[in-house]
Design an enzyme around this catalytic site. Structure first.
Site, mmCIF file in Angstrom:
data_model
loop_
_atom_site.group_PDB
_atom_site.id
_atom_site.type_symbol
_atom_site.label_atom_id
_atom_site.label_comp_id
_atom_site.label_asym_id
_atom_site.label_seq_id
_atom_site.Cartn_x
_atom_site.Cartn_y
_atom_site.Cartn_z
ATOM 1 N N SER A 261 0.805 -1.267 -0.019
ATOM 2 C CA SER A 261 0.068 0.088 0.051
ATOM 3 C C SER A 261 0.757 1.148 -0.018
ATOM 4 C CB SER A 261 -1.056 0.188 1.299
ATOM 5 O OG SER A 261 -0.412 0.524 2.336
ATOM 6 N N LYS A 262 0.179 2.379 -0.093
ATOM 7 C CA LYS A 262 0.950 3.654 -0.025
ATOM 8 C C LYS A 262 1.391 4.133 1.182
ATOM 9 C CE LYS A 262 -0.364 8.307 -0.613
ATOM 10 N NZ LYS A 262 -0.032 9.471 0.111
ATOM 11 N N ARG A 263 0.943 3.359 2.206
ATOM 12 C CA ARG A 263 1.423 3.766 3.580
ATOM 13 C C ARG A 263 2.639 2.866 3.550
ATOM 14 N NH1 ARG A 263 -0.825 7.630 4.019
ATOM 15 N NH2 ARG A 263 -2.735 7.873 4.271
ATOM 16 N N GLY A 265 5.203 2.322 1.789
ATOM 17 C CA GLY A 265 6.042 3.320 0.980
ATOM 18 C C GLY A 265 6.730 4.215 2.052
#
Ligand code: GLU
Length: 502
Positions: A261-263, A265
């Site tokens: 997920s974006k998180r 990263g």
């Protein structure tokens, strides 16, 4: 096989995740491999989720990756327009057609009514489903008298069109990656096909467009697999041949636990987007982190597909040549940020040194150093094996540009002996009288002197490195001093001696 036509159909709801880029890439490779056509279709029928700038971002990201769109918003094509909001007029007639055929119906239930039913079911420990079991008791053209619902329609009462999913029927279908699948319609709900805002939902628009755009293969993320039974039913209701389907496995977090997920990263310090996202909550991009697009694409291609050989480095052409859907795995692929760097390193070391020197010169300029390109060539050859990015060259070479301001205390403790200052002074005078300041010239002179004096090579060179570099790092000493030159070498010995002590 008839003419292959594939599409990448992202929704412009924010920056394109690397999983999305991989989907685009596999579509593109498949098209290239089979002499087919790669289409970009923007699916923006969900107005509430539309994000300004996302469409441009998607197109720029594909360009950066070298994924060439053949039919799309910018390229045009015979099946356009390629943005769903520009095709708005097309969809209603298809929804109506399904109503006429008896496979869809009008539903007038308000959001409040449906929310109420959902919460009541929840209280009773159930899940509310709008389907064959409940639709007769709800507010729609199947349960109401035709005079009543026709009046509602002519009064323009808010209304959606829902698909009438059969009560219980096994749907058999095939996925190129997952094989044969059977789903009973009893587990599915009556999905909305057309919304009260005059827009189709994803499901209707997607099927209609895939049909009208003559799509032969739908290659997309696994998260769409649950929608496939409905899509198969829609093709059947319309009487159209369905394309072939291939649902790609998920990209997983580095520890393999769950979807990347974006998180992740943000937490682990690697980008999950191809380009920097500049709006609102900004996000890092591979391009801005210094990745080469070829390395990024090569890395992504191998996350889920394998060539069946040991080969890891592929150009886009080679990927297209080797690609096949039957070598795409069923299980999720763990994303490995270190491997991503490794790929970049592999591409970096193969770049012509002049190209790296030009890139590094830009970096140096922005740090106030103006260095001749020929001299940078030498430097890059000395350190390129140790770096993954051009920006890392600085960390390996900063001491070439400036004398150390401080000296590693650990090294001093270990290497600075009572006799060190005297030895370094001797070395200073030797170098000062050495005319040939090439690496070979200084090396020959220094080694001869050490031998003649019976000194310990390691002890001398470690102390020498300490005053020149400030620490025990860097390439071969004679390469360093030849690059910085005689004057600078002598001055660093002086500076080191006075800083560390005679
Ligand atoms: N618009 C969908 C998405 O954003 C497309 C899914 C599909 O390819 O059918 O992923």
């Amino acid at each position: 096989m008839s003419q292959v036509r594939v599409r990448f159909a992202p929704s412009p709801t924010g920056p394109l995740h690397i999983g999305g880029v991989r989907t685009a890439l596999y579509n593109y490779l498949f098209a290239k491999k089979t002499g087919g056509t790669f289409i970009l279709r923007i699916e923006d029928t969900d107005q509430a989720r539309f994000v300004e700038g996302a469409e441009e971002y998607i197109m720029e990201a594909l360009k950066w990756c070298g994924i060439k769109v053949e039919e799309g918003i910018e390229e045009g094509g015979s099946c356009g327009p390629y943005r769903q909001s520009d095709r708005k007029e097309i969809y209603r007639q298809y929804a109506d057609l399904l109503v006429e055929k008896g496979d869809a119906y009008y539903a007038f239930d308000t959001t409040e009514e449906l929310d109420y039913l959902r919460s009541e079911s929840e209280k009773a420990g159930n899940t509310f489903i709008y389907n064959a079991g409940t639709r007769d008791k709800l507010n729609n053209s199947l349960s109401l008298d035709s005079a009543v619902w026709n009046k509602k329609l002519s009064d323009h009462e808010a209304c959606v069109i829902r698909y009438k999913m059969p009560l219980s029927e096994d749907i058999h279908f095939n996925d190129i990656i997952r094989g044969n699948i059977v789903v009973n319609t009893g587990t599915l709900d009556d999905k909305v096909l057309f919304k009260s805002d005059g827009m189709p939902t994803y499901h209707l628009a997607n099927i209609v467009d895939d049909h009208l755009m003559l799509i032969s293969h739908v290659i997309r993320g696994e998260e769409w697999l649950p929608s496939l039974p409905l899509h198969i039913m829609l093709y059947r209701s319309f009487g159209w041949d369905a394309p072939l389907f291939a649902h790609l496995p998920l990209l997983l977090k580095p520890d393999g636990k769950g979807k990347l997920s974006k998180r992740d990263g943000d937490k682990m310090g690697f980008p999950v987007f191809p380009l920097f996202w500049p709006y609102g909550e900004t996000a890092k991009g591979y391009r801005e982190e210094g990745y080469y697009p070829e390395a990024f694409v090569n890395m992504l291609a191998l996350l889920g597909w394998n060539p069946g050989t040991e080969q890891e480095i592929f150009t886009m052409e080679e990927l297209a040549e080797a690609f096949s859907l039957d070598r795409v795995g069923k299980s999720g692929s763990r994303f490995d940020p270190e491997k991503a760097k490794w790929f970049n390193h592999q591409y970096l070391i193969k770049k012509p040194v002049e190209e790296l020197a030009m890139e590094f010169r830009e970096f140096l300029r922005s740090h106030g150093y103006h260095i001749d390109i020929i001299r940078l060539d030498i430097l890059i050859n000395l350190v390129k094996e140790r770096v993954s990015f051009v920006k890392d060259i600085w960390d390996q070479t900063d001491f070439f540009f400036k004398a150390p301001d401080n000296y590693d205390q650990e090294v001093i403790k270990k290497r600075w002996k009572e006799e060190t200052p005297a030895t370094l002074l001797e070395l200073r005078s030797l170098l000062s009288s050495t005319d040939d300041f090439t690496p070979a010239g200084t090396e020959a002179a220094v080694k001869a002197w050490i031998e003649e004096k019976g000194y310990n090579m390691g002890a001398v060179m470690n102390a020498f490195r300490l005053v020149i570099v400030g620490a025990s790092r860097g390439p071969h000493m004679f390469d360093i001093i030849s690059w910085i030159g005689k004057t600078e070498t002598l001055s660093r010995i002086d500076k080191g001696l006075s800083a560390i002590g005679r």
